[in-house]
Design an enzyme around this catalytic site. Structure first.
Site, PDB file in Angstrom:
ATOM      1  N   ASP A  32       0.865  -1.197   0.000  1.00  0.00           N
ATOM      2  CA  ASP A  32       0.000   0.000   0.000  1.00  0.00           C
ATOM      3  C   ASP A  32       0.895   1.238   0.000  1.00  0.00           C
ATOM      4  O   ASP A  32       2.100   1.148   0.292  1.00  0.00           O
ATOM      5  CB  ASP A  32      -0.902   0.004   1.259  1.00  0.00           C
ATOM      6  CG  ASP A  32      -2.156   0.862   1.079  1.00  0.00           C
ATOM      7  OD1 ASP A  32      -2.018   2.085   0.852  1.00  0.00           O
ATOM      8  OD2 ASP A  32      -3.259   0.325   1.162  1.00  0.00           O
ATOM      9  N   ASP A  50       4.004   2.390  -4.451  1.00  0.00           N
ATOM     10  CA  ASP A  50       2.948   2.878  -5.337  1.00  0.00           C
ATOM     11  C   ASP A  50       2.745   1.879  -6.478  1.00  0.00           C
ATOM     12  O   ASP A  50       3.645   1.684  -7.309  1.00  0.00           O
ATOM     13  CB  ASP A  50       3.385   4.252  -5.884  1.00  0.00           C
ATOM     14  CG  ASP A  50       2.269   4.941  -6.643  1.00  0.00           C
ATOM     15  OD1 ASP A  50       1.383   4.244  -7.182  1.00  0.00           O
ATOM     16  OD2 ASP A  50       2.296   6.178  -6.699  1.00  0.00           O
ATOM     17  N   CYS A 120     -21.207   0.873  -7.618  1.00  0.00           N
ATOM     18  CA  CYS A 120     -21.254   2.151  -8.350  1.00  0.00           C
ATOM     19  C   CYS A 120     -21.154   1.954  -9.858  1.00  0.00           C
ATOM     20  O   CYS A 120     -21.313   2.903 -10.614  1.00  0.00           O
ATOM     21  CB  CYS A 120     -20.122   3.079  -7.899  1.00  0.00           C
ATOM     22  SG  CYS A 120     -20.374   3.698  -6.244  1.00  0.00           S
ATOM     23  N   TYR A 149     -15.764   7.031 -11.034  1.00  0.00           N
ATOM     24  CA  TYR A 149     -15.352   5.889 -10.195  1.00  0.00           C
ATOM     25  C   TYR A 149     -16.031   4.608 -10.691  1.00  0.00           C
ATOM     26  O   TYR A 149     -15.394   3.561 -10.837  1.00  0.00           O
ATOM     27  CB  TYR A 149     -15.731   6.193  -8.736  1.00  0.00           C
ATOM     28  CG  TYR A 149     -15.573   5.050  -7.770  1.00  0.00           C
ATOM     29  CD1 TYR A 149     -14.322   4.625  -7.346  1.00  0.00           C
ATOM     30  CD2 TYR A 149     -16.704   4.394  -7.260  1.00  0.00           C
ATOM     31  CE1 TYR A 149     -14.189   3.583  -6.441  1.00  0.00           C
ATOM     32  CE2 TYR A 149     -16.578   3.354  -6.354  1.00  0.00           C
ATOM     33  CZ  TYR A 149     -15.322   2.952  -5.952  1.00  0.00           C
ATOM     34  OH  TYR A 149     -15.193   1.914  -5.050  1.00  0.00           O
ATOM     35  N   LYS A 192     -17.434   7.193   4.381  1.00  0.00           N
ATOM     36  CA  LYS A 192     -18.725   6.955   3.750  1.00  0.00           C
ATOM     37  C   LYS A 192     -19.825   7.194   4.764  1.00  0.00           C
ATOM     38  O   LYS A 192     -19.559   7.426   5.939  1.00  0.00           O
ATOM     39  CB  LYS A 192     -18.762   5.538   3.217  1.00  0.00           C
ATOM     40  CG  LYS A 192     -17.667   5.317   2.202  1.00  0.00           C
ATOM     41  CD  LYS A 192     -17.775   3.981   1.589  1.00  0.00           C
ATOM     42  CE  LYS A 192     -17.396   4.099   0.135  1.00  0.00           C
ATOM     43  NZ  LYS A 192     -17.947   3.002  -0.627  1.00  0.00           N
ATOM     44  N   GLN A 218     -33.097   8.936   0.452  1.00  0.00           N
ATOM     45  CA  GLN A 218     -32.319   8.035  -0.416  1.00  0.00           C
ATOM     46  C   GLN A 218     -31.997   6.750   0.352  1.00  0.00           C
ATOM     47  O   GLN A 218     -31.703   6.795   1.548  1.00  0.00           O
ATOM     48  CB  GLN A 218     -31.056   8.732  -0.964  1.00  0.00           C
ATOM     49  CG  GLN A 218     -29.982   9.130   0.012  1.00  0.00           C
ATOM     50  CD  GLN A 218     -30.186  10.502   0.643  1.00  0.00           C
ATOM     51  OE1 GLN A 218     -31.305  10.957   0.839  1.00  0.00           O
ATOM     52  NE2 GLN A 218     -29.101  11.161   1.037  1.00  0.00           N
ATOM     53  N   ARG A 283     -30.588   2.032  -3.781  1.00  0.00           N
ATOM     54  CA  ARG A 283     -29.708   0.935  -4.208  1.00  0.00           C
ATOM     55  C   ARG A 283     -29.780  -0.170  -3.155  1.00  0.00           C
ATOM     56  O   ARG A 283     -29.669   0.095  -1.961  1.00  0.00           O
ATOM     57  CB  ARG A 283     -28.272   1.440  -4.314  1.00  0.00           C
ATOM     58  CG  ARG A 283     -27.252   0.335  -4.512  1.00  0.00           C
ATOM     59  CD  ARG A 283     -25.850   0.886  -4.629  1.00  0.00           C
ATOM     60  NE  ARG A 283     -25.703   1.684  -5.827  1.00  0.00           N
ATOM     61  CZ  ARG A 283     -24.730   2.599  -6.003  1.00  0.00           C
ATOM     62  NH1 ARG A 283     -23.861   2.823  -5.040  1.00  0.00           N
ATOM     63  NH2 ARG A 283     -24.659   3.265  -7.121  1.00  0.00           N
TER      64      ARG A 283
HETATM   65  P1  NAD Z   1      -9.514   2.233   1.169  1.00  0.00           P
HETATM   66  O1  NAD Z   1      -9.397   3.558   0.503  1.00  0.00           O
HETATM   67  O2  NAD Z   1      -9.544   2.175   2.655  1.00  0.00           O
HETATM   68  O3  NAD Z   1      -8.370   1.247   0.654  1.00  0.00           O
HETATM   69  C1  NAD Z   1      -7.768   1.377  -0.599  1.00  0.00           C
HETATM   70  C2  NAD Z   1      -6.267   1.397  -0.370  1.00  0.00           C
HETATM   71  O4  NAD Z   1      -5.614   1.489  -1.635  1.00  0.00           O
HETATM   72  C3  NAD Z   1      -5.811   2.607   0.449  1.00  0.00           C
HETATM   73  O5  NAD Z   1      -5.150   2.189   1.636  1.00  0.00           O
HETATM   74  C4  NAD Z   1      -4.855   3.344  -0.475  1.00  0.00           C
HETATM   75  O6  NAD Z   1      -3.739   3.909   0.178  1.00  0.00           O
HETATM   76  C5  NAD Z   1      -4.428   2.226  -1.417  1.00  0.00           C
HETATM   77  N1  NAD Z   1      -3.923   2.790  -2.659  1.00  0.00           N
HETATM   78  C6  NAD Z   1      -4.466   3.782  -3.405  1.00  0.00           C
HETATM   79  N2  NAD Z   1      -3.669   4.071  -4.440  1.00  0.00           N
HETATM   80  C7  NAD Z   1      -2.601   3.249  -4.343  1.00  0.00           C
HETATM   81  C8  NAD Z   1      -1.418   3.091  -5.117  1.00  0.00           C
HETATM   82  N3  NAD Z   1      -1.190   3.854  -6.192  1.00  0.00           N
HETATM   83  N4  NAD Z   1      -0.518   2.157  -4.727  1.00  0.00           N
HETATM   84  C9  NAD Z   1      -0.730   1.387  -3.611  1.00  0.00           C
HETATM   85  N5  NAD Z   1      -1.833   1.501  -2.855  1.00  0.00           N
HETATM   86  C10 NAD Z   1      -2.750   2.422  -3.203  1.00  0.00           C
HETATM   87  O7  NAD Z   1     -10.836   1.555   0.548  1.00  0.00           O
HETATM   88  P2  NAD Z   1     -11.645   0.272   1.010  1.00  0.00           P
HETATM   89  O8  NAD Z   1     -12.945   0.738   1.548  1.00  0.00           O
HETATM   90  O9  NAD Z   1     -10.799  -0.618   1.839  1.00  0.00           O
HETATM   91  O10 NAD Z   1     -11.929  -0.407  -0.405  1.00  0.00           O
HETATM   92  C11 NAD Z   1     -11.111  -1.458  -0.911  1.00  0.00           C
HETATM   93  C12 NAD Z   1     -11.547  -1.767  -2.341  1.00  0.00           C
HETATM   94  O11 NAD Z   1     -12.942  -2.118  -2.374  1.00  0.00           O
HETATM   95  C13 NAD Z   1     -11.371  -0.586  -3.307  1.00  0.00           C
HETATM   96  O12 NAD Z   1     -10.966  -1.081  -4.553  1.00  0.00           O
HETATM   97  C14 NAD Z   1     -12.776  -0.022  -3.410  1.00  0.00           C
HETATM   98  O13 NAD Z   1     -12.981   0.650  -4.635  1.00  0.00           O
HETATM   99  C15 NAD Z   1     -13.621  -1.276  -3.293  1.00  0.00           C
HETATM  100  N6  NAD Z   1     -14.981  -0.983  -2.790  1.00  0.00           N
HETATM  101  C16 NAD Z   1     -15.150  -0.577  -1.501  1.00  0.00           C
HETATM  102  C17 NAD Z   1     -16.431  -0.287  -1.046  1.00  0.00           C
HETATM  103  C18 NAD Z   1     -16.678   0.160   0.358  1.00  0.00           C
HETATM  104  O14 NAD Z   1     -17.854   0.383   0.707  1.00  0.00           O
HETATM  105  N7  NAD Z   1     -15.675   0.329   1.208  1.00  0.00           N
HETATM  106  C19 NAD Z   1     -17.534  -0.410  -1.907  1.00  0.00           C
HETATM  107  C20 NAD Z   1     -17.299  -0.814  -3.221  1.00  0.00           C
HETATM  108  C21 NAD Z   1     -16.025  -1.123  -3.654  1.00  0.00           C
END
Ligand code: NAD
Length: 326
Positions: A32, A50, A120, A149, A192, A218, A283
């Site tokens: 991460d 990254d 989404c 997104y 959120k 909503q 939703r």
């Molecule tokens: P989060 O933002 O807590 O975790 C995502 C992580 O990705 C973060 O820690 C961020 O630092 C890391 N990240 C971002 N860019 C990066 C990069 N360039 N290199 C390395 N790491 C990077 O989000 P989350 O809630 O834990 O969600 C996890 C996954 O599930 C995501 O893909 C999100 O789109 C998907 N998702 C989450 C939800 C939800 O309700 N939380 C709903 C739908 C989909």
């Protein structure tokens, strides 16, 4: 010993998956941009790097893994996704991560990779009512998500599915619906609705008023992270590629959610509905396909998860007040 790789292991869901895999006895590597915000990671190895950088992907995927979970994304709540100014970053960053990660997995013969898509990606026009807004997977097309997104998730879903068809890779694709719980963002602009509303109630006085975006009618469903992790691991270890919803089918209005939180906090909060970034009108997760294919169902009542989450956020609010008074 089995080995797992968790990309996005410093984030909310990723850190919970790491913890669960460690309990199961896996050797786990996390990757991460940052370490988890609210706990020391239990991962055996953690690369701060990254994933837009191919050399980091190569460093991360340099050995045999039994399971790879790809959760890294540029994401946040409505205040991040629906305000317009983050659109380019969200699309560019997440698409590059997915292209790099999947191609590196292909070159290194990774057996099986999980991708976290999102509700989404469903079209806006099937989510214009506050009820009758169940989302079975086939409603995804014709595509018309209401955010960039969602479009990036749709593109990446298709990328993973194409890898399965053309490159003989085993992929698993889930569409998460509003996951919430302890140790998630609660005050950094990426939180959120459940976390934001728990924070507002925790910070309010007894008989106080809190602002809530929109008319509060909503509707959404929210799944606690523990059941999300269980559902994710079961999908990963099944024969089903997906895409498949992972969510709760207990739908509630946003004002209803505030009332539920208040029933736990016992503060007699009043709601002030104000204009704000919103997303779709209604939703709900349709879990028929998941239950058919995986033979398991999410079942925890929403209030149980909200109780645990409110308790945790209330503690965070108290700790941050102590910090500022010292
Ligand atoms: P989060 O933002 O807590 O975790 C995502 C992580 O990705 C973060 O820690 C961020 O630092 C890391 N990240 C971002 N860019 C990066 C990069 N360039 N290199 C390395 N790491 C990077 O989000 P989350 O809630 O834990 O969600 C996890 C996954 O599930 C995501 O893909 C999100 O789109 C998907 N998702 C989450 C939800 C939800 O309700 N939380 C709903 C739908 C989909």
């Amino acid at each position: 010993m089995k080995r797992a790789l968790v990309l996005g292991a410093g984030g909310f869901i990723g850190s919970h998956i790491v913890r669960r895999l460690k309990k199961e006895g896996f050797w786990v590597r996390g990757v991460d941009l940052k370490y988890p915000c609210y706990e020391d990671t239990p991962a055996d190895d953690f690369i701060v790097g990254d994933l837009r950088d191919l050399s980091i992907c190569r460093e991360a995927i340099n050995m045999k893994f039994d399971e790879v979970y790809q959760l890294a994304a540029d994401m946040g709540g409505a205040g991040y996704i629906f305000v317009g100014v983050n659109d380019y970053d969200v699309m560019q960053n997440s698409a590059v991560i997915n292209l790099n990660v999947l191609e590196t997995c292909r070159l290194r013969n990774v057996k099986r990779i999980f991708f976290s898509s999102s509700a989404c990606m469903y079209p806006e026009n099937v989510q214009i009512n506050t009820d009758d807004c169940n989302l079975p997977e086939h409603l995804a097309y014709p595509a018309a998500p209401d955010s960039e997104y969602g479009w990036e998730k749709l593109f990446s879903e298709r990328l993973y599915l194409a890898a399965a068809r053309n490159k003989k890779m085993q992929v698993r694709v889930a569409r998460y619906h509003n996951i919430f719980g302890e140790r998630g963002s609660w005050n950094n602009g990426k939180e959120k609705a459940p976390a934001a509303l728990c924070r507002k109630v925790a910070m309010a006085d007894v008989n106080g008023v809190i602002d809530v975006w929109g008319d509060g009618m909503q509707t959404r469903s929210f799944l606690h992270v523990d059941e999300c992790v269980e559902a994710t691991l079961r999908l990963m270890r099944s024969d089903f590629t997906g895409p498949v919803n992972i969510g709760s089918d207990e739908m509630i209005s946003i004002n209803g959610l505030v009332k539920m939180i208040d029933s736990i906090a016992k503060k007699n909060i009043k709601i002030n509905n104000i204009p704000g970034p919103l997303g779709v009108k209604g939703r709900n997760s349709d879990n028929t396909l998941y239950e058919q294919k995986i033979g398991w169902r999410v079942s925890e009542p929403l209030i149980n998860g909200i109780e645990r989450t409110y308790k945790w956020i209330n503690e965070q609010v108290k700790l941050s007040k102590e910090d500022t008074s010292n």
